[in-house]
Design an enzyme around this catalytic site. Sequence first.
Site, PDB file in Angstrom:
ATOM      1  N   HIS A  78       0.877  -1.132  -0.129  1.00  0.00           N
ATOM      2  CA  HIS A  78      -0.132  -0.012   0.013  1.00  0.00           C
ATOM      3  C   HIS A  78       0.855   1.184   0.057  1.00  0.00           C
ATOM      4  O   HIS A  78       1.953   1.296   0.518  1.00  0.00           O
ATOM      5  CB  HIS A  78      -0.832  -0.089   1.205  1.00  0.00           C
TER       6      HIS A  78
ATOM      7  N   GLU B  41       1.001   3.902   1.831  1.00  0.00           N
ATOM      8  CA  GLU B  41       1.195   4.403   2.912  1.00  0.00           C
ATOM      9  C   GLU B  41       2.511   3.605   3.724  1.00  0.00           C
ATOM     10  O   GLU B  41       3.478   4.233   4.043  1.00  0.00           O
ATOM     11  CB  GLU B  41       0.064   4.511   4.118  1.00  0.00           C
TER      12      GLU B  41
ATOM     13  N   CYS C   4      -6.526   2.224   5.616  1.00  0.00           N
ATOM     14  CA  CYS C   4      -6.986   1.150   6.114  1.00  0.00           C
ATOM     15  C   CYS C   4      -6.499   0.615   7.467  1.00  0.00           C
ATOM     16  O   CYS C   4      -5.466   1.383   7.969  1.00  0.00           O
ATOM     17  CB  CYS C   4      -6.603  -0.122   5.037  1.00  0.00           C
TER      18      CYS C   4
END
Length: 171
Positions: A56, A58, A86
């Site tokens: 992801h 991040e 998330c």
Amino acid sequence: MDIFETDRTFMRSALEEAKKAAMLGEVPIGAVLVYDGEIIARAHNLRETTQNATTHAELMVIQEACEKIGSWRLEETTLYVTLEPCPMCAGAILQSRVPRVVYGARDMKAGCVDSLYRLLNDARFNHECEVTEGILAEECGQVLTEFFRALRERKKAEKKARKEIERQKSE
């Protein structure tokens, strides 16, 4: 430049990353990490490319920043991300001690900053983050909407083409 304009400027950089992801066929989410007024790391989703659930935007931006700073503690930084993080990413944000998170669009299906849970502001953890939501939210959401619309249209066209091939074979 005031904080609102600063946030918009850095979110535009995160949006650039999201657009790179879309060009690769990835869900268009982008992130940048800022330290002392400068972007020290940037990334976009690569889950489909790498076939790795942890790539992801991040997580990758946190990893890159840790390498640059030489520490797992990302104190005095701000993370800008186009979509609400998330649970996995929120956990990494807490563990890396990012003090401030700015995100664009909410994620009603998996967002764990405001939508489903408030992990970054849960006093039971040993770290909490300042959160600013909704920066360029419309633009961030539009990139996602356009991506998923095109994906649905492509799948529909592929299904139609398969049916036509099957029809021709059966004649």
